[in-house]
Enzyme design. Structure first.
Site, PDB file in Angstrom:
ATOM      1  CE  LYS A 189      -1.996   2.743   2.972  1.00 12.12           C
ATOM      2  NZ  LYS A 189      -1.741   4.089   2.158  1.00 12.12           N
ATOM      3  CD  GLU A 265      13.253   1.197   7.231  1.00  9.13           C
ATOM      4  OE1 GLU A 265      14.224   0.368   7.222  1.00  9.13           O
ATOM      5  OE2 GLU A 265      12.856   1.989   6.283  1.00  9.13           O
ATOM      6  CB  CYS A 299      13.223   9.764   7.703  1.00  7.09           C
ATOM      7  SG  CYS A 299      13.961   8.547   6.960  1.00  7.09           S
ATOM      8  CD  GLU A 400       9.437  13.457  11.339  1.00  8.36           C
ATOM      9  OE1 GLU A 400       8.440  13.101  11.640  1.00  8.36           O
ATOM     10  OE2 GLU A 400      10.514  12.848  10.719  1.00  8.36           O
TER      11      GLU A 400
HETATM   12  P1  NAD Z   1       2.116   8.425   7.489  1.00  7.30           P
HETATM   13  O1  NAD Z   1       2.655   7.742   8.866  1.00  7.30           O
HETATM   14  O2  NAD Z   1       1.130   9.558   7.794  1.00  7.30           O
HETATM   15  O3  NAD Z   1       2.048   7.573   6.355  1.00  7.30           O
HETATM   16  C1  NAD Z   1       2.853   6.238   5.949  1.00  7.30           C
HETATM   17  C2  NAD Z   1       1.741   5.426   5.183  1.00  7.30           C
HETATM   18  O4  NAD Z   1       0.963   4.683   6.275  1.00  7.30           O
HETATM   19  C3  NAD Z   1       0.975   5.841   4.330  1.00  7.30           C
HETATM   20  O5  NAD Z   1       0.722   5.026   3.306  1.00  7.30           O
HETATM   21  C4  NAD Z   1      -0.427   5.832   5.318  1.00  7.30           C
HETATM   22  O6  NAD Z   1      -1.581   5.738   4.382  1.00  7.30           O
HETATM   23  C5  NAD Z   1      -0.359   4.763   6.048  1.00  7.30           C
HETATM   24  N1  NAD Z   1      -1.158   4.742   7.062  1.00  7.30           N
HETATM   25  C6  NAD Z   1      -1.431   5.969   7.804  1.00  7.30           C
HETATM   26  N2  NAD Z   1      -2.242   5.825   8.867  1.00  7.30           N
HETATM   27  C7  NAD Z   1      -2.428   4.414   8.940  1.00  7.30           C
HETATM   28  C8  NAD Z   1      -3.090   3.494   9.628  1.00  7.30           C
HETATM   29  N3  NAD Z   1      -3.693   3.889  10.888  1.00  7.30           N
HETATM   30  N4  NAD Z   1      -3.002   2.142   9.487  1.00  7.30           N
HETATM   31  C9  NAD Z   1      -2.267   1.667   8.313  1.00  7.30           C
HETATM   32  N5  NAD Z   1      -1.853   2.580   7.639  1.00  7.30           N
HETATM   33  C10 NAD Z   1      -1.731   3.851   7.842  1.00  7.30           C
HETATM   34  O7  NAD Z   1       3.701   8.980   7.187  1.00  7.30           O
HETATM   35  P2  NAD Z   1       3.806  10.145   5.922  1.00  7.30           P
HETATM   36  O8  NAD Z   1       3.373  11.280   6.241  1.00  7.30           O
HETATM   37  O9  NAD Z   1       3.292   9.499   4.558  1.00  7.30           O
HETATM   38  O10 NAD Z   1       5.436  10.082   5.676  1.00  7.30           O
HETATM   39  C11 NAD Z   1       6.250  11.013   6.557  1.00  7.30           C
HETATM   40  C12 NAD Z   1       6.980  10.297   7.776  1.00  7.30           C
HETATM   41  O11 NAD Z   1       7.469   9.102   7.501  1.00  7.30           O
HETATM   42  C13 NAD Z   1       7.872  11.409   8.611  1.00  7.30           C
HETATM   43  O12 NAD Z   1       7.475  11.145  10.018  1.00  7.30           O
HETATM   44  C14 NAD Z   1       9.033  10.626   8.256  1.00  7.30           C
HETATM   45  O13 NAD Z   1      10.072  10.743   9.301  1.00  7.30           O
HETATM   46  C15 NAD Z   1       8.681   9.244   8.062  1.00  7.30           C
HETATM   47  N6  NAD Z   1       9.644   8.249   7.427  1.00  7.30           N
HETATM   48  C16 NAD Z   1      10.616   7.705   8.162  1.00  7.30           C
HETATM   49  C17 NAD Z   1      11.384   6.974   7.201  1.00  7.30           C
HETATM   50  C18 NAD Z   1      12.447   6.009   7.866  1.00  7.30           C
HETATM   51  O14 NAD Z   1      13.278   5.226   7.357  1.00  7.30           O
HETATM   52  N7  NAD Z   1      12.723   6.100   9.200  1.00  7.30           N
HETATM   53  C19 NAD Z   1      11.628   7.048   5.987  1.00  7.30           C
HETATM   54  C20 NAD Z   1      10.712   7.968   5.332  1.00  7.30           C
HETATM   55  C21 NAD Z   1       9.681   8.733   6.108  1.00  7.30           C
HETATM   56  O1  6OD Z   2      18.292   4.564   1.808  1.00  5.86           O
HETATM   57  C1  6OD Z   2      17.345   3.931   2.210  1.00  5.86           C
HETATM   58  O2  6OD Z   2      17.488   2.732   2.230  1.00  5.86           O
HETATM   59  C2  6OD Z   2      16.065   4.478   3.183  1.00  5.86           C
HETATM   60  N1  6OD Z   2      15.415   3.618   3.549  1.00  5.86           N
HETATM   61  C3  6OD Z   2      16.044   5.656   3.261  1.00  5.86           C
HETATM   62  C4  6OD Z   2      15.276   6.183   4.011  1.00  5.86           C
HETATM   63  C5  6OD Z   2      15.045   7.732   3.877  1.00  5.86           C
HETATM   64  C6  6OD Z   2      13.781   8.437   4.471  1.00  5.86           C
HETATM   65  O3  6OD Z   2      13.196   9.362   4.217  1.00  5.86           O
END
Ligand code: NAD
Ligand code: 6OD
Length: 496
Positions: A189, A265, A299, A400
């Site tokens: 998804k 993540e 992130c 964040e």
């Molecule tokens: P989000 O958590 O809002 O959404 C991520 C995904 O989860 C989307 O597909 C969304 O539809 C789904 N989702 C949301 N609520 C849900 C629920 N209750 N049940 C199941 N699925 C659900 O995140 P975002 O706004 O899309 O992305 C930004 C966030 O992601 C930031 O906090 C960023 O730091 C984090 N992020 C972390 C990493 C990492 O590797 N640690 C990488 C990229 C982004």
């Molecule tokens: O480089 C990657 O494998 C990875 N998971 C990066 C994540 C970036 C976050 O926004």
């Protein structure tokens, strides 16, 4: 590989994007609109999978475990994954078009990072899965005959992959590739904000002959929609999720009744530490990248920058000058920075810009939304912003924001900056800039994070562990760590 041009069509301009379930593209049911964040225009519509469609996807994935996929050797599976990578490269321009239409990110970034890393993820895990060693122990037994204890790796089963919108294709394939390489079947998804590169991936899976039901794609939202139905489904064995920490917490609750395996993540509030002995220009260029890359929506981005006092004023001024020079525009305008993902996200980031002022920040540059006098005013553009003067307790220093913004604070001593950098509920990444090798190792090791870069940022080797501590995640992916999460090791003990 050809990059698209402004006149290349968005691949789904005249059709509703389908879900892929059991090898069939389905467009019935509810649909939602996909918006271009460059100008607010409607790109098209996307099928929203309801609970019934999610159930069909999970059933198809379960059935596929028992089909040809389950009988394939690892070598055959990995050969198919290499074909997926080849096909992504053959359709490179379409993938780039899809990614930049959904996100507004620069053509340069989508062509050099997002889409190439999608192909690389499939190749890397095809190689890693085939090279994976198996353990074998010779065990002594009381009768002297002994036993051989060896382990085999089996698939976990049906894996739900849930991805965010910031690096849509990179992050979806980062989990889909190892899950498939280990013999699982997948229900993926993507974020509702960025469906298009995932739909192209579904087409590619069909084109290269991945058996029906092995890769299923469901589009939709999170709470009360597709994501919630998927995570709660009893037929899902494991959930690999990237997104906000609060979403991770909601998914944990939903996965708890069936005790599903989880890899998370999550968010970050990452520190960059610049010592006075660092190569100033390299630290400046690296920090510009770590604050503003992808409009601050990575992130791993640095939202807290700590600079040793002798170079603090010069660094802040140089960073602000660099930020003022950044040009904003659509993917084909050669701009340095695209928009945020949506107007909704821009409202959130702007609310932090306002909060920073209320908390007493000095806004060194930026702090608002730009005005262009053209269609971009309907988009989600925001100014790159440098803040100073906040106490470490300020919400803008603790929460964040996920935009092109950082707070820069001075420090006087190594122990002090290590304490400040670690004084956060998050623990994803850190960047340390210094020319003192001993200090580099000493400080990097003390960072309470999953990854610390020394004199660089976002330099990746896909074999290394990737993930976060504290609110930034559970578990590690990357290399052997992904293979471990996406497999069940089984011990077979043979009495000799
Ligand atoms: P989000 O958590 O809002 O959404 C991520 C995904 O989860 C989307 O597909 C969304 O539809 C789904 N989702 C949301 N609520 C849900 C629920 N209750 N049940 C199941 N699925 C659900 O995140 P975002 O706004 O899309 O992305 C930004 C966030 O992601 C930031 O906090 C960023 O730091 C984090 N992020 C972390 C990493 C990492 O590797 N640690 C990488 C990229 C982004
Ligand atoms: O480089 C990657 O494998 C990875 N998971 C990066 C994540 C970036 C976050 O926004």
């Amino acid at each position: 590989m050809r990059s698209p041009t402004a006149s290349d069509p968005y691949p789904f301009a005249n059709q509703q994007q389908p879900c892929l379930i059991g090898g069939e593209f389905l467009t019935h049911g509810k649909a939602f609109t996909n918006i271009n964040p460059v100008n607010g225009a409607v790109l098209g519509t996307v099928t929203e999978a309801d609970a019934a469609l999610v159930d069909r996807a999970v059933q198809a994935a379960r059935a596929a475990l028992r089909g040809p996929w389950g009988r394939m050797s690892a070598a055959e599976r990995c050969a198919l994954l290499r074909k997926v990578a080849d096909r992504i490269e053959a359709r490179f321009a379409e993938f780039v078009s899809a990614e930049i239409a959904d996100t507004g990110k620069t053509l340069k970034q989508a062509s050099s990072l997002d889409i190439p890393r999608g192909a690389a993820n499939f190749r890397a895990y095809a190689d890693l899965a085939l090279a994976r060693p198996s353990e074998c122990f010779e065990t002594a037994t009381p009768d002297g005959r002994g036993a051989l204890n060896y382990s085999v790796h089996k698939p976990v089963g049906v894996v739900a992959v849930i991805a965010p919108w910031n690096l849509p294709f990179l992050l979806l394939t980062w989990k889909v590739a190892p899950a498939l390489a280990c013999g699982n079947t997948v229900v993926a998804k993507p974020s509702e904000e960025t469906p298009s590169s995932a739909t192209l991936l579904a087409q590619v899976m069909q084109e290269v002959g991945v058996p029906p039901g092995v890769f299923n794609l469901v589009h939709g939202f999170g709470p009360d929609s597709t994501g919630a139905a998927l995570t709660a489904h009893p037929g899902v064995n494991a959930i690999a999720f990237t997104g906000e920490s609060a979403t991770g917490s909601a998914i944990m609750k939903s996965a708890a009744p069936c005790v599903k395996a989880l890899s998370f993540e999550l968010g970050g509030k990452n520190a960059a530490i610049v010592f006075a002995d660092a190569d100033f220009d390299a630290a400046l260029a690296g920090t510009m990248r770590s604050v503003f890359a992808n409009t601050g929506q990575v992130c791993l981005c640095s939202e807290r920058v700590y600079v040793e006092r002798p170079v603090y004023a010069r660094f802040v001024e140089a960073l602000a000058q660099g930020a003022r020079r950044l040009t904003l525009g659509g993917p084909f305008e050669g701009a340095d920075m695209g928009p945020l993902i949506s107007r909704g996200h821009r409202d959130k980031v702007l609310s932090y810009y306002r909060l920073a002022r209320e908390e007493g920040a000095t806004v060194v540059c930026g702090g608002g939304a730009p005005s262009f006098g053209d269609e971009r005013d309907q988009g989600a553009f925001i100014e790159p912003t440098i803040l100073t003067g906040l106490p470490e307790s300020a919400r803008c220093v603790r929460e964040e924001i996920f935009g092109p913004v950082c707070h820069v604070a001075p420090f006087d001593a190594e122990e002090e900056v290590v304490r400040m950098a670690n004084d956060t509920r998050y623990g994803l990444a850190a960047a340390v800039w210094t020319s003192n090798l001993q200090r580099a190792h000493r400080v990097a090791r003390q960072m309470e994070v999953g990854i610390a870069w020394v004199n660089d940022w976002f330099l990746r080797d896909l074999r290394t562990p990737f993930g976060g501590v504290k609110l930034s995640g559970i578990g590690r992916e990357g290399g052997a760590h992904s293979l471990a999460f996406f497999s069940e090791p089984m011990n077979i003990c043979v009495k000799l």
